[in-house]
Design an enzyme around this catalytic site. Structure first.
Site, PDB file in Angstrom:
ATOM      1  CE  LYS A 180     -37.613  -9.485  42.979  1.00  0.00           C
ATOM      2  NZ  LYS A 180     -36.915 -10.776  42.846  1.00  0.00           N
ATOM      3  CB  THR A 203     -32.208  13.394  52.454  1.00  0.00           C
ATOM      4  OG1 THR A 203     -31.546  12.678  51.407  1.00  0.00           O
ATOM      5  CG2 THR A 203     -31.415  14.638  52.798  1.00  0.00           C
ATOM      6  N   GLY A 247     -37.254   8.985  47.285  1.00  0.00           N
ATOM      7  CA  GLY A 247     -38.485   9.565  47.795  1.00  0.00           C
ATOM      8  C   GLY A 247     -39.073   8.913  49.021  1.00  0.00           C
ATOM      9  CB  VAL A 248     -38.459   5.867  50.941  1.00  0.00           C
ATOM     10  CG1 VAL A 248     -39.020   5.079  49.779  1.00  0.00           C
ATOM     11  CG2 VAL A 248     -36.946   5.751  50.977  1.00  0.00           C
ATOM     12  N   GLY A 249     -37.722   9.155  52.032  1.00  0.00           N
ATOM     13  CA  GLY A 249     -37.430   9.975  53.218  1.00  0.00           C
ATOM     14  C   GLY A 249     -36.090   9.717  53.852  1.00  0.00           C
ATOM     15  CB  SER A 259     -35.463 -12.800  40.554  1.00  0.00           C
ATOM     16  OG  SER A 259     -35.555 -11.568  39.877  1.00  0.00           O
ATOM     17  N   PRO A 301     -35.515   3.052  47.783  1.00  0.00           N
ATOM     18  CG  PRO A 301     -37.743   2.607  47.329  1.00  0.00           C
ATOM     19  CD  PRO A 301     -36.619   2.167  48.192  1.00  0.00           C
TER      20      PRO A 301
END
Length: 798
Positions: free
Chosen positions: A734, A375, A371-373, A691, A369
């Site tokens: 999830k 780049t 913003g998890v770093g 799901s 997702p």
């Protein structure tokens, strides 16, 4: 000792051939070999060899001529080949310099049995070897092939007379034919000795044919080179004279020859660029066109720009990898918290590179997702490896030329982004990050994703061809890293070329550690604050995470921390305060009222409302499925922007319930007299996937049986018409979404039990997991009381 031209002497011309004695004077030679029935000149100057000749002249004039294996002429070290030639001394003459000239004729092959005398000259026992007179079809075929190839050699060689070709054509004996041809062939002494030692005629002809084919190829190549050199010299001389005349004219006119200086500089750059042979040939060809083109021509700038690109690319320039694995691990840990799988993969690559220097760069794909770093992790990898870093965003790209470049026929054409990035980095082995690869599009201008197939394939990118350059460039040393939020939109062939590494969302504890270690110090510096001027407590950071942000990544968290820092910076600048401590009690003074509330805290156990879990490209989320019934007979109504797959899941759940209506005590005419409406809130957001099947089924069963669903239990899983619960993906995301929303009890498919290993241990300890194999396993946990009767599908299973 010198080897003069070999002469042909037919056996019929030498009739008085004496018998060969069993003991002969031995004449060792280092670079002369005489074949039987062949006349050859010999010059000797060594006293011992002269003594051999004098001895032979005084007796039968026959000498045993053997080739030395070594060059040392001392008696103790002379090592002779076993097979030699008995030669007859036809003529001897003295040379003014004191050496002796001989004309000899080969009589027969002989075998050296024993050296009987070494002083004052060599003498040994020999045995004459009879000539092989075998005649087979294969020998005849070899003889004809030898004659044909040698005729070609005579035609190409300016030193062999045509009469020699007539002579070999008339010679019927295959063995003597081979001896005669090899005597007139330019081969070294070792090759000649192999022919002499080949007593079998078939073997002798086979070896000779190999030498002849080699000689023929050399002659053809030599003639071709000579012709090319001659033409090139003529063109070069003409060009040289014209240029010298031009220089003389310009000198007389007093013109400053800037163009010549420019051409010379380009020529020097081409030599120093270290480009491939293909690229160098193309550059020299373009430079030649440039020299013949007036500067005013439109093509002049195009050619000059093309040459500038060629000479400025890092053909041989690279950075030295930092192969200290422990040091690299320190750098990765310093820049990023956790991300163990990704760090391990990079350290594995460095370890392999340390053991195998020519290993190819991996093609990694970071999926997670926003913003998890992803780049920033690429930059950290480049720093850990000591490489240059290049980043290019693919988001929204629809033109294939962005990757492969434009052809030079177009005005303003340029190479593609790959070549541009390499030039900008000045290295042929940078870390090249292709951001947002899942957002590449396609239209009438081509498909960039298809162009990336060659770039990201280690088996193809060794010769990447850019449309502008039109020469191959080696990309195998580049470490390509791609990033994506989801894999579904990436074409399968492209995805197959990449090694996927998933970066899931962070849990609250991880966010707390990252904020303390990275985000707070960075925002202090960016907002001009010293460490002593602002302090965040752990409780305040946790409150920002839970009450002011709701995300899988860290971007909003850093924005909120930055907002706190800016407000404190203003107060310090206005001299209202000198330092500030951000606590959970005063956080609302800086950020205002809380923005998010736990969804579960606002809900109670309700009939027809179930809590589901879903995966999105920004991480996991929770979904509330609402079901209601009304008088009518139109059937099932679905709202909330549901995709086809989710609609089918809802229909399958309803079909299962209708098929087992008696198990749930539902009246038979209920579905004929009622409409059922299923809605999933946030209707503006599209939703799809299988799901939510168990969630839809649970909401329907709750509605039809009037039994409330526990609001603090979330579930996920695909359902079949038989009530079987099938596994789903995105389990970690999830579960983290459930945890963020305040739900501590999650129902998962039985086959997803193995996926719990991906979830951090501290999360597993604080949550309860139920693994369901059938729908009634789900209903037994989610409804306040279980159905009175088991579905028939379970009865059959029991």
């Amino acid at each position: 000792m010198n080897d003069g031209p070999t002469l042909l002497h037919q056996p019929s011309d030498f009739t008085d051939i004496p018998d060969i004695p069993t003991e002969l004077p031995i004449l060792p030679m280092s670079n002369i070999l005489v074949f039987p029935y062949v006349v050859a000149p010999i010059i000797i100057s060594d006293e011992k060899r002269m003594a051999v000749v004098n001895e032979a002249l005084s007796e039968r004039k026959i000498v045993g001529l053997f080739v030395q294996k070594n060059k040392d002429d001392s008696d103790e070290s002379i090592d002779l080949h076993e097979v030699g030639t008995a030669v007859f001394l036809l003529k001897m003459f003295r040379i003014p310099d004191g050496s002796m000239g001989l004309m000899v004729q080969g009589l027969s092959r002989i075998q050296l049995k024993e050296v009987t005398q070494s002083d004052p000259y060599l003498k040994g026992k020999v045995q004459a070897i009879p000539e092989d007179t075998s005649q087979t079809v294969k020998i005849e075929a070899l003889r004809r092939e030898v004659v044909e190839v040698y005729q070609e050699i005579i035609n190409l060689s300016p030193f062999l007379p045509e009469e020699l070709g007539q002579a070999i054509s008339s010679l019927e004996h295959p063995g003597r034919l081979a001896d005669l041809i090899v005597s007139n062939l330019k081969t070294d002494i070792a090759d000649r000795q192999k022919i002499l030692s080949a007593l079998n005629v078939e073997k002798r002809l086979t070896i000779l044919l190999k030498y002849l084919n080699r000689e023929l190829e050399l002659l053809k190549l030599g003639n071709k080179i000579q012709s090319e050199v001659k033409n090139k010299i003529e063109d070069s001389q003409r060009e040289y004279f014209l240029r010298e005349q031009m220089k003389a004219i310009q000198k007389e006119l007093g013109d400053k020859d800037e163009r010549t200086v420019e051409i010379d500089e380009l020529k020097e750059k081409i030599e120093k660029a270290g480009m491939s042979e293909e690229a160098k040939e193309s550059a020299e060809k373009e430079l030649d066109r440039l020299t013949k083109m007036p500067p005013q021509a439109a093509e002049y700038t195009v050619s000059r720009t093309y040459l500038d690109w060629l000479v400025s690319l890092p053909w041989q320039t690279n950075t030295v990898d930092q192969l200290d694995v422990l040091k690299a691990k320190e750098i990765l840990d310093e820049d990023h918290y956790d991300l163990k799988d990704v760090k391990d993969r990079i350290l594995e690559f460095l370890a392999v590179r340390k053991l195998k220097a020519d290993s190819k760069g991996p093609i990694l794909c970071f999926v997670g997702p926003p913003g998890v770093g992803k780049t920033s992790l690429g930059k950290s990898i480049a720093r850990a490896m000591g490489r240059k870093f290049v980043r290019y965003s693919l988001g929204g790209m629809r033109d294939e030329a962005e990757i492969r470049g434009h052809r030079r026929t177009y005005i303003g054409s340029l190479p593609g982004r790959i070549i541009q990035g390499l030039k900008r980095s000045g290295s042929n082995n940078p870390v090249f990050m292709l951001d947002e690869i899942d957002k590449v599009g396609m239209d009438f201008r081509g498909d960039p994703a298809s162009a990336l197939l060659e770039v990201l394939d280690p088996e193809q990118n060794t010769a990447f061809s850019d449309h502008y350059l039109e020469v191959s460039f080696d990309l195998s040393k580049v470490m390509f890293i791609t990033t994506a939020n989801m894999l579904d939109t990436i074409p399968r062939p492209l995805l197959d070329r990449m090694e996927v590494l998933r970066l899931p969302g962070y849990i609250d504890q991880e966010k707390l550690e990252i904020a303390k270690t990275y985000l707070v110090p960075r925002q202090q510096v960016e907002n001009g604050l010293k460490k002593s001027q602002i302090r965040f407590t752990d409780k305040s950071i946790r409150k920002i995470i839970s009450d002011y942000t709701r995300e899988a990544g860290l971007r909003n968290l850093e924005r909120e921390i930055g907002s706190c820092c800016r407000k404190v910076a203003r107060m310090i600048a206005e001299e209202k305060i000198s330092k500030y401590s951000v606590k959970d009690s005063n956080l609302s003074d800086l950020l205002g009222p809380r923005k998010f509330f736990p969804e579960v805290a606002q809900r109670n156990d309700e009939v027809g409302v179930a809590t589901g879990l879903a995966w999105t490209q920004v991480g996991g989320v929770i979904l509330f499925v609402e079901a209601t019934a009304m008088k009518g007979g139109k059937g099932l109504v679905l709202t909330g922007q549901l995709g086809d797959v989710m609609k089918e899941s809802a229909q399958a759940a309803l079909s299962y319930i209708r098929a087992h209506a008696d198990a749930f005590n539902i009246p038979e005419d209920y579905f004929q007299n009622h409409d059922i409406h299923i809605h999933i809130p946030e209707g503006a957001t599209p939703k799809d996937g299988p799901s939510a099947g168990v969630t839809l089924a649970t909401a329907l069963v709750s509605l039809l049986t009037k039994k409330p669903v526990k609001h603090d239990v979330a579930m996920t899983g695909e359902i079949t018409l038989r009530g079987k619960v099938l596994p789903v993906g995105g389990v970690k995301e999830k579960v983290l979404a459930a945890k963020r929303s305040g739900i501590d009890h999650v129902i998962l498919p039985k086959l997803n039990e193995k996926d719990l290993e991906e979830i951090p241990e501290e999360i597993r300890k604080t949550m309860k997991f139920t693994f369901a194999e059938w729908l009634d396993d789900v209903l037994a946990v989610t409804l306040n009381s279980t159905p009175q009767k088991q579905p028939r599908s379970r009865k059959k299973k029991a």
